[in-house]
Design a protein around this motif. Structure first.
Motif, mmCIF file in Angstrom:
data_model
loop_
_atom_site.group_PDB
_atom_site.id
_atom_site.type_symbol
_atom_site.label_atom_id
_atom_site.label_comp_id
_atom_site.label_asym_id
_atom_site.label_seq_id
_atom_site.Cartn_x
_atom_site.Cartn_y
_atom_site.Cartn_z
ATOM 1 N N SER A 92 140.970 -29.439 -59.241
ATOM 2 C CA SER A 92 140.151 -28.456 -59.938
ATOM 3 C C SER A 92 139.446 -27.541 -58.942
ATOM 4 C CB SER A 92 139.107 -29.157 -60.811
ATOM 5 O OG SER A 92 138.343 -28.204 -61.520
ATOM 6 N N TRP A 114 135.981 -22.700 -69.469
ATOM 7 C CA TRP A 114 135.278 -23.875 -68.994
ATOM 8 C C TRP A 114 136.216 -24.817 -68.244
ATOM 9 C CZ3 TRP A 114 130.235 -23.306 -69.761
ATOM 10 C CH2 TRP A 114 129.794 -22.569 -70.850
ATOM 11 N N THR A 115 135.619 -25.740 -67.504
ATOM 12 C CA THR A 115 136.374 -26.790 -66.820
ATOM 13 C C THR A 115 135.916 -28.115 -67.404
ATOM 14 O OG1 THR A 115 136.480 -25.461 -64.810
ATOM 15 C CG2 THR A 115 136.872 -27.820 -64.565
ATOM 16 N N ASP A 116 136.721 -28.685 -68.274
ATOM 17 C CA ASP A 116 136.338 -29.910 -68.968
ATOM 18 C C ASP A 116 137.278 -31.037 -68.564
ATOM 19 O OD1 ASP A 116 135.569 -31.890 -70.737
ATOM 20 O OD2 ASP A 116 135.319 -30.509 -72.416
ATOM 21 N N TYR A 117 136.832 -31.871 -67.623
ATOM 22 C CA TYR A 117 137.659 -32.974 -67.126
ATOM 23 C C TYR A 117 137.996 -33.969 -68.233
ATOM 24 C CZ TYR A 117 136.323 -31.730 -62.261
ATOM 25 O OH TYR A 117 136.121 -31.113 -61.063
ATOM 26 N N ASN A 148 131.142 -27.401 -70.051
ATOM 27 C CA ASN A 148 131.660 -27.173 -71.392
ATOM 28 C C ASN A 148 130.564 -26.602 -72.265
ATOM 29 O OD1 ASN A 148 130.036 -29.353 -72.217
ATOM 30 N ND2 ASN A 148 131.752 -30.780 -72.337
ATOM 31 N N GLY A 177 136.638 -26.152 -59.986
ATOM 32 C CA GLY A 177 135.286 -26.112 -60.537
ATOM 33 C C GLY A 177 134.845 -27.481 -60.995
ATOM 34 N N SER A 224 143.761 -20.432 -65.797
ATOM 35 C CA SER A 224 142.419 -20.881 -66.111
ATOM 36 C C SER A 224 141.932 -20.044 -67.272
ATOM 37 C CB SER A 224 141.512 -20.689 -64.902
ATOM 38 O OG SER A 224 140.208 -21.062 -65.231
ATOM 39 N N TYR A 237 139.008 -31.175 -54.999
ATOM 40 C CA TYR A 237 138.136 -30.061 -55.371
ATOM 41 C C TYR A 237 138.409 -28.893 -54.446
ATOM 42 C CZ TYR A 237 133.856 -27.437 -56.317
ATOM 43 O OH TYR A 237 132.964 -26.463 -56.651
ATOM 44 N N PRO A 290 132.837 -29.866 -63.767
ATOM 45 C CA PRO A 290 132.890 -29.816 -65.231
ATOM 46 C C PRO A 290 131.784 -28.976 -65.854
ATOM 47 C CG PRO A 290 133.019 -32.083 -64.471
ATOM 48 C CD PRO A 290 132.703 -31.240 -63.289
ATOM 49 N N SER A 327 141.416 -26.613 -68.903
ATOM 50 C CA SER A 327 140.225 -25.781 -68.693
ATOM 51 C C SER A 327 139.299 -26.156 -69.835
ATOM 52 C CB SER A 327 140.564 -24.296 -68.623
ATOM 53 O OG SER A 327 141.165 -23.855 -69.813
#
Length: 167
Positions: free
Chosen positions: A86, A61-64, A92, A88, A58, A121, A90, A31
């Motif tokens: 995911s 944030w969603t940070d790939y 951040n 979501g 989770s 997704y 990305p 995340s």
């Protein structure tokens, strides 16, 4: 949905003894931070580690990029197949998550030229956000992208990216 999907893919690997003997499974949860939940397990052992505590969490944030950067190359006799799942796109704190995610995917493909990145997704197609196009850039091919609107569809739909095969 994510847990069932991961169990479906790992179960496919485990069901084929030849393939299972050639396969190692690892999982990175992510995340705003990322961490290796387990690494380099045979499929049967990985199935026991796929729990809600490891998969379904989770934090923000969603940070790939932070997850992709943790991916280690497979041994030379193994194929590296990544399932980036995911719910979501990305985001951040720095505001550069999309760019940094793409850059991380490029770095991974440079380190591991034969890597297969499957991007899944969970959500609806948003024309403004365009997850399909972004994930095609991450995975390197629109054929490696799957958009699923409901978590219950994941276990069946994820296998449409291609059942694992011996190489």
């Amino acid at each position: 949905g994510r847990l069932a999907a991961l169990r479906a893919v790992t179960g496919e690997l485990n069901a084929n003894p030849t393939l299972a003997s050639m396969t190692e499974v690892s999982m990175i949860g992510f995340s705003a931070t990322a961490g290796v939940q387990f690494a380099q397990l045979q499929p049967a052992a990985a199935l026991t580690q796929l729990t809600a505590d490891n998969v379904c969490r989770s934090l923000s944030w969603t940070d790939y990029a932070i997850a992709i950067d943790l991916i280690e190359p497979a041994p030379s006799d193994k194929q590296l197949i990544v399932y980036l799942i995911s719910d979501g796109l990305p985001k951040n704190a720095a505001g550069d998550a999309r760019r940094s995610g793409l850059e991380a995917a490029v770095r991974l493909r440079e380190r591991v030229p034969n890597v297969i990145i499957n991007a899944v997704y969970l959500g609806s197609e948003d024309l403004e956000e365009n997850p399909a196009r972004y994930l095609a850039d991450i995975s390197g091919s629109k054929d490696r992208v799957l958009l699923v609107s409901g978590a219950g569809q994941l276990p069946v739909e994820i296998l449409k990216l291609g059942r694992p095969t011996a190489f």
